[in-house]
Design a protein around this motif. Structure first.
Motif, PDB file in Angstrom:
ATOM      1  N   ASN A  80     -45.351   2.292   6.179  1.00 54.47           N
ATOM      2  CA  ASN A  80     -44.911   1.546   7.233  1.00 54.47           C
ATOM      3  C   ASN A  80     -43.855   0.617   6.648  1.00 54.47           C
ATOM      4  O   ASN A  80     -42.976   0.116   7.571  1.00 54.47           O
TER       5      ASN A  80
ATOM      6  N   LEU B  78     -40.821   2.252   6.543  1.00 53.75           N
ATOM      7  CA  LEU B  78     -40.257   2.531   7.849  1.00 53.75           C
ATOM      8  C   LEU B  78     -39.769   1.290   8.477  1.00 53.75           C
ATOM      9  O   LEU B  78     -38.550   1.166   9.272  1.00 53.75           O
ATOM     10  N   GLU B  79     -40.359   0.301   8.444  1.00 51.94           N
ATOM     11  CA  GLU B  79     -39.582  -1.065   8.924  1.00 51.94           C
ATOM     12  C   GLU B  79     -38.425  -1.406   8.407  1.00 51.94           C
ATOM     13  O   GLU B  79     -37.544  -2.031   8.761  1.00 51.94           O
ATOM     14  N   ARG B  80     -38.399  -1.105   6.969  1.00 48.63           N
ATOM     15  CA  ARG B  80     -37.096  -1.400   6.207  1.00 48.63           C
ATOM     16  C   ARG B  80     -36.049  -0.805   6.664  1.00 48.63           C
ATOM     17  O   ARG B  80     -34.795  -1.106   6.934  1.00 48.63           O
ATOM     18  N   ILE B  81     -36.255   0.552   6.837  1.00 52.66           N
ATOM     19  CA  ILE B  81     -35.202   1.570   7.446  1.00 52.66           C
ATOM     20  C   ILE B  81     -34.818   1.279   8.904  1.00 52.66           C
ATOM     21  O   ILE B  81     -33.601   1.245   9.137  1.00 52.66           O
ATOM     22  N   ARG B  82     -35.863   0.897   9.569  1.00 51.31           N
ATOM     23  CA  ARG B  82     -35.452   0.571  11.176  1.00 51.31           C
ATOM     24  C   ARG B  82     -34.645  -0.913  10.991  1.00 51.31           C
ATOM     25  O   ARG B  82     -33.533  -0.700  11.971  1.00 51.31           O
ATOM     26  N   ASP B  83     -34.696  -1.712   9.975  1.00 52.87           N
ATOM     27  CA  ASP B  83     -33.890  -2.857   9.927  1.00 52.87           C
ATOM     28  C   ASP B  83     -32.422  -2.365   9.357  1.00 52.87           C
ATOM     29  O   ASP B  83     -31.553  -3.128  10.206  1.00 52.87           O
ATOM     30  N   GLN B  84     -32.656  -1.660   8.698  1.00 54.28           N
ATOM     31  CA  GLN B  84     -31.004  -1.160   8.131  1.00 54.28           C
ATOM     32  C   GLN B  84     -30.300  -0.461   9.299  1.00 54.28           C
ATOM     33  O   GLN B  84     -29.042  -0.577   9.464  1.00 54.28           O
ATOM     34  N   LEU B  85     -31.004   0.349  10.061  1.00 53.83           N
ATOM     35  CA  LEU B  85     -30.433   1.114  11.420  1.00 53.83           C
ATOM     36  C   LEU B  85     -29.972  -0.012  12.342  1.00 53.83           C
ATOM     37  O   LEU B  85     -28.601   0.294  12.769  1.00 53.83           O
ATOM     38  N   ARG B  86     -30.558  -0.873  12.686  1.00 55.45           N
ATOM     39  CA  ARG B  86     -30.308  -2.078  13.703  1.00 55.45           C
ATOM     40  C   ARG B  86     -28.905  -2.559  12.941  1.00 55.45           C
ATOM     41  O   ARG B  86     -28.160  -3.002  13.741  1.00 55.45           O
TER      42      ARG B  86
END
Length: 131
Positions: A81, A84-92
């Protein structure tokens, strides 16, 4: 309660039972059976207790193993988790950068027509990012 002979009825019943059982020997046999019955119940309880303990020990060990596995799985899920949150931040961040680059390209009158056309063909949804 008394009968016609003048004695209590329970005494007569007791005398009849003793006579049927063969006097003192029969009475001793009856007492022995009653005592053995209690011992049999106690032995049965001991067997049930031993059997239950025999079954409980492996179950305790298995529960302990499962608790360890659950703990490990929870740690892995937590780590996943976080990743996943780190990757979501990078994607944003990447999407914001792309939106900003699109705005710069469309605002630049010196940008090539091909680049402007390419950037305009990508829709932006509600200003939040690329579609």
């Amino acid at each position: 309660m008394q009968d016609a002979s003048g004695g209590p009825q329970w005494v007569q019943i007791l005398i009849a039972v003793v006579a049927v059982l063969g006097g003192g020997g029969g009475l001793a046999a009856l007492v022995t059976v009653l005592l053995q019955r209690r011992k049999f119940k106690a032995d049965a309880a001991d067997v049930l207790t031993d059997t239950a303990l025999t079954l409980v020990e492996p179950l305790k060990a298995r529960v302990s193993e499962l608790e360890t596995e659950v703990s490990s799985a929870r740690k892995k899920a937590s780590a996943a988790n976080s990743e996943l949150e780190r990757i979501r931040d990078q994607l944003r961040d990447v999407v914001r950068l792309m939106v900003r680059m699109r705005e710069v390209i469309l605002a630049d009158p010196t940008a090539s027509p091909e680049l402007r056309e390419m950037v305009q063909s990508v829709p932006v949804q509600n200003g939040r990012g690329l579609g």
